[in-house]
Design an enzyme around this catalytic site. Structure first.
Site, PDB file in Angstrom:
ATOM      1  N   ASN A  64      -1.423  -2.689  -6.190  1.00 26.38           N
ATOM      2  CA  ASN A  64      -2.416  -3.798  -6.135  1.00 26.38           C
ATOM      3  C   ASN A  64      -3.769  -3.609  -5.822  1.00 26.38           C
ATOM      4  O   ASN A  64      -4.546  -3.896  -6.279  1.00 26.38           O
ATOM      5  CB  ASN A  64      -1.735  -4.714  -4.832  1.00 26.38           C
ATOM      6  N   ASP A  65      -3.741  -2.918  -4.687  1.00 24.91           N
ATOM      7  CA  ASP A  65      -5.208  -2.313  -4.323  1.00 24.91           C
ATOM      8  C   ASP A  65      -5.884  -1.552  -5.236  1.00 24.91           C
ATOM      9  O   ASP A  65      -7.061  -1.448  -5.490  1.00 24.91           O
ATOM     10  CB  ASP A  65      -5.524  -1.797  -2.847  1.00 24.91           C
ATOM     11  N   ARG A 120       4.741   0.997   7.383  1.00 25.86           N
ATOM     12  CA  ARG A 120       3.276   1.034   6.995  1.00 25.86           C
ATOM     13  C   ARG A 120       2.659   0.536   8.382  1.00 25.86           C
ATOM     14  O   ARG A 120       2.930  -0.453   8.945  1.00 25.86           O
ATOM     15  CB  ARG A 120       2.655   0.388   5.921  1.00 25.86           C
ATOM     16  N   ARG A 138       5.520  -3.787   5.871  1.00 24.69           N
ATOM     17  CA  ARG A 138       4.444  -4.280   5.813  1.00 24.69           C
ATOM     18  C   ARG A 138       4.698  -4.832   7.357  1.00 24.69           C
ATOM     19  O   ARG A 138       4.725  -6.021   7.333  1.00 24.69           O
ATOM     20  CB  ARG A 138       3.861  -5.377   5.059  1.00 24.69           C
ATOM     21  N   HIS A 192      -0.112 -16.140   3.179  1.00 27.72           N
ATOM     22  CA  HIS A 192       0.774 -15.823   3.980  1.00 27.72           C
ATOM     23  C   HIS A 192       1.930 -16.486   3.800  1.00 27.72           C
ATOM     24  O   HIS A 192       3.314 -16.044   3.750  1.00 27.72           O
ATOM     25  CB  HIS A 192       0.296 -15.707   5.399  1.00 27.72           C
ATOM     26  N   CYS A 248       4.517   1.432  -4.608  1.00 25.84           N
ATOM     27  CA  CYS A 248       5.263   0.029  -4.020  1.00 25.84           C
ATOM     28  C   CYS A 248       4.388  -0.974  -4.171  1.00 25.84           C
ATOM     29  O   CYS A 248       4.559  -2.254  -3.684  1.00 25.84           O
ATOM     30  CB  CYS A 248       5.074   0.176  -2.248  1.00 25.84           C
TER      31      CYS A 248
HETATM   32  C1  PEP Z   1      -0.678  -2.494  -2.586  1.00 20.78           C
HETATM   33  O1  PEP Z   1      -2.021  -2.804  -2.423  1.00 20.78           O
HETATM   34  O2  PEP Z   1      -0.559  -2.347  -3.751  1.00 20.78           O
HETATM   35  C2  PEP Z   1       0.155  -2.763  -1.319  1.00 20.78           C
HETATM   36  C3  PEP Z   1       1.592  -2.351  -1.775  1.00 20.78           C
HETATM   37  O3  PEP Z   1      -0.134  -3.334  -0.416  1.00 20.78           O
HETATM   38  P1  PEP Z   1      -0.538  -4.726  -0.126  1.00 20.78           P
HETATM   39  O4  PEP Z   1      -0.008  -5.486  -1.148  1.00 20.78           O
HETATM   40  O5  PEP Z   1       0.277  -5.229   1.118  1.00 20.78           O
HETATM   41  O6  PEP Z   1      -1.960  -4.526   0.055  1.00 20.78           O
HETATM   42 MG    MG Z   2      -2.613  -2.665  -0.198  1.00 17.93          MG
END
Ligand code: PEP
Ligand code: MG
Length: 755
Positions: A632-633, A510, A474, A367, A680
């Site tokens: 990312n996920d 989100r 976020r 964080h 994103c």
């Molecule tokens: C992602 O997963 O790409 C995303 C934008 O969400 P976070 O990075 O907050 O998990």
């Molecule tokens: Mg994510």
């Protein structure tokens, strides 16, 4: 075996007198070794000092040949002395010459001595040298003698650290008190900063090492331990967080150690040898730190860290010093150095003066790293013992691009970095000049460049960058940096401020994405074997709808009379979207019934970040108002690679056929279904990634604010048709040995695009 003459307390008292005498550094050291040898009934006492070149030099001796002083120099992997220095551990041998590491130096004449006791001279866990006693007879030194020599080594450490020996050092081979250091860690926030060290938790420097009255010191120690214990109990009872925002389990660990008899015994022993209470804490803490630095067992390291923290608390208790440096009195160009830090603590510092952050812990998804990026400062993590290697006020350079840190840098490095910082500033100025230009590619394609945000401090970035809106807000970040669960009024205030700042530009909120790596310190978490695959995000939201309902209510109220876009994280099945959407509609009905002013329009969409959605697009697309891809996920789950695990995180390139194919399927289907899509994830924030996405057909990207300028500059010069013609065949028919990223780079070079 002969006992020590007068014991350690007498020795310390004598040493104190010697320390105060107005004699030269060499005379003082010579007197010190004579005193120690006499007190410990040893025939030899020698001081070896660690030099900046990493070798150990004999600085003084009683018993060895005088000619060897300043002549005998050894490496740290050489001999028993080298071993004591490199392992930072005492060595007690009755027959030194039969030890495999023994190395004989004829100029010292030490062949006649058999027993050997060597202890490291430590300060803040760093080795400054080695203190040795030797005897002719084969004897084992007692535990008390070992303890006494370690205590004595503290006094020598004080003398070395004072810089007094610089006067008698050979040029270029000075004692390694404050050496230059080039350290390598992990890049957390991409910027470059030159400045001066501010220790987040300033080390308490013990001025008074030797006790006047041992009984009084024991009492002080006991009282301080008692107060600290009571404080910890009270904090745990009140369910409060520690000052640094530590989790409850950390406090529990502290409490356990505060009652640990072994630790307390070592503190008492150290006082009994004649140290003041605070010097005793430092002694024990130095050992702990030295062990921590050399331990490879992660569990043990963690425990040693806790113990070190506890030592700091106890030290502050004894010295009556405040927890943090005065935040108002930061120097210009302050660079914070900390073991670890919570996001709220970072936000407490004066932003105008803060330039960088160096942490011993903390990965890119921590964080505090998120906040550092939002603040636009340079940050580097995973620098072992960072807090032990710097002193307040030291010159330091933080390279958040490469993860390097230079402490007390040489002039050429400082000049080179100064140039790089200027170049960056010039580039930023160029990007700034493009701020108001619409992002339209060379062949006339408009691309909406938005920013990712989550905190109030992010809002000025909309205007700074000229972004088309906030593509991902976020909401969990507010929850993550708060000391306790934000009340609905606080949520409402933030969302209002966000919509106000965005004006007529769109914002996509989100709903809470907590769980997994996004931990709320004040919420009891469930132990899960695989938290990334666990009870998180929308799963938690649907199972415990109270929290999500109040959040949605805050969002709807904040958007009164305006347009609102809401999306859900980690949706894995279409019915989850249906349920979440029903929850929003339920709240809309509730507001209407209570005659609240309604949003002008509400759009409801979903993140696409769980691969199962790839195979439900036909059902999903008709239901949603928009999609937003969390690369990312999505990459994490497609490649089965933990995004936060540095061992594997970079194993696969997201700019590769499987990922790009998946992304192409999504954009094609969404277009056919007439639904807008934004991407994103971090992929969009790298120029090569953005180029690939635009080539695939994406026309809306949401980026880290600091990346927007460079990507806009690249897109303005891009011909999307040419880019598509280059990329699509590579994805459809990947050829052996072809690396897509390299092809993109070559394309960019040929087109004169800067990646
Ligand atoms: C992602 O997963 O790409 C995303 C934008 O969400 P976070 O990075 O907050 O998990
Ligand atoms: Mg994510």
């Amino acid at each position: 075996m002969r006992g020590a003459l007068g014991g350690p307390r007498v020795l310390l008292r004598r040493l104190r007198e010697v320390m105060a005498e107005p004699v030269s550094a060499q005379d003082r050291l010579d007197k010190i070794v004579v005193l120690i040898a006499a007190n410990m009934v040893a025939e030899v006492c020698s001081v070896y000092v660690l030099r900046v070149d990493g070798t150990l030099e004999l600085y003084a001796t009683e018993g060895l040949k005088r000619e060897a002083v300043h002549h005998t120099v050894m490496r740290q992997d050489e001999g028993l002395v080298g071993l004591v220095a490199s392992e930072a551990n005492p060595m007690n041998l009755s027959e030194a010459q039969s030890h495999p590491a023994f190395s004989y130096r004829p100029e010292t004449g030490e062949e006649i001595y058999h027993s050997f006791l060597g202890v490291p001279i430590l300060r803040a866990g760093n080795t400054l040298g080695v203190l040795v006693v030797q005897n002719r007879a084969r004897r084992t030194y007692s535990e008390e003698e070992e303890e006494a020599l370690q205590t004595t080594a503290m006094v020598v450490a004080e003398m070395i650290a004072s810089g007094e020996l610089l006067a008698i050092a050979q040029p270029g081979a000075e004692p390694a008190i404050r050496p230059r250091r080039h350290l390598n860690g992990i890049a957390l926030a991409d910027n470059i900063a030159l400045g001066h060290v501010v220790l987040h938790e300033p080390r308490v420097t013990v001025k008074n090492v030797i006790a006047d009255d041992v009984q009084k010191e024991l009492q002080r120690l006991n009282e301080a331990v008692e107060t600290m214990r009571n404080d910890l109990d009270a904090m745990l009872d009140r369910g409060e967080l520690a000052d640094g925002g530590e989790h409850r389990d950390v406090l529990e660990a502290y409490r356990m150690f505060a009652n640990d008899q072994g630790w307390l015994h070592r503190l008492h022993e150290a006082v009994l040898t004649g140290l003041t209470a605070e010097a005793a804490v430092e002694r024990v803490q130095s050992d702990t730190r030295a062990r921590m630095l050399r331990s490879t067992d992660p569990y043990l390291r963690e425990r040693l860290h806790d113990l070190d923290d506890l030592g700091n608390r106890l030290m502050r208790q004894l010295m009556g010093q405040d927890h943090a440096p005065s935040k108002e009195q930061l120097p210009e160009n302050a660079i914070l150095v900390a073991r670890s830090m919570g996001p709220a603590a970072l936000l407490d510092y004066d932003r105008k003066k803060l330039r960088g952050l160096v942490l011993e812990e903390g990965g890119p998804t921590s964080h505090v790293a998120i906040v550092a990026r939002a603040l636009g400062i340079a940050a580097v993590g995973e620098i072992a013992n960072a807090t032990g290697l710097v002193e307040s006020g030291d010159a330091i350079i933080v390279d958040g691009t490469t993860g390097e840190v230079h402490v007390r840098p040489p002039q050429d490095i400082e000049i080179a970095y100064g140039e790089r910082a200027k170049l960056r500033a010039r580039r930023q100025a160029q990007y700034h000049a493009l701020r108001d230009r619409p992002c339209v590619t060379k062949d006339g394609e408009a691309v909406a460049l938005m920013i990712n945000a989550g905190l109030l401090i992010d809002l000025p970035h909309i205007a700074d960058t000229g972004a088309a809106g906030i593509g991902l807000f976020r909401t969990e970040l507010q929850f993550m940096v708060a000391p306790s669960l934000p009340r609905i009024a606080e949520q409402l205030a933030l969302y209002r401020a966000v919509l106000d700042a965005a004006g007529d530009k769109p914002v996509t909120f989100r709903t809470l994405d907590i769980g997994g790596d996004k931990v709320l310190p004040y919420m009891r978490t469930v132990e899960e074997e695989n938290p990334a695959l666990g009870w998180r995000a929308i799963r938690l939201g649907l199972d415990r709808p109270g929290l999500m309902r109040s959040q949605v209510r805050a969002l709807l109220r904040a958007a009164a009379g305006r347009e609102l876009k809401i999306m859900f994280p980690m949706v894995a099945a279409v019915n989850e979207f249906d349920e979440a959407k029903a929850l929003v509609e339920g709240e809309l009905t509730h507001l209407r019934r209570h005659r609240h002013k309604m949003p002008e329009r509400v759009e409801i969409g979903t993140m696409v970040e769980v691969p199962s959605l790839l195979f439900q697009l036909d059902e999903l697309i008709p239901r949603v108002d928009f999609l937003s891809i969390g690369s990312n996920d999505l990459v994490q789950f497609l490649y089965a690679v933990d995004r936060g695990n540095l061992r594997v995180a970079n194993r696969f390139d997201p700019i590769s056929a499987p990922i790009l194919r998946a992304l192409k399927i999504i954009i094609d289907k969404a277009r056919a279904g007439g639904k807008p899509v934004t991407l994103c994830g971090e992929l969009a924030s790298s120029p090569a990634g953005a180029l690939a996405l635009v080539a695939l057909g994406y026309r809306a990207l949401s980026l880290t604010p600091s990346a927007l300028g460079a990507i806009k500059a690249m897109l303005l010069d891009l011909d999307t048709k040419k880019a598509a013609a280059m990329l699509l065949p590579l994805i459809e028919r990947p050829a052996k040995g072809v690396v897509i990223r390299e092809r993109i780079e070559a394309f960019a070079a040929a087109e004169g695009l800067q990646l």
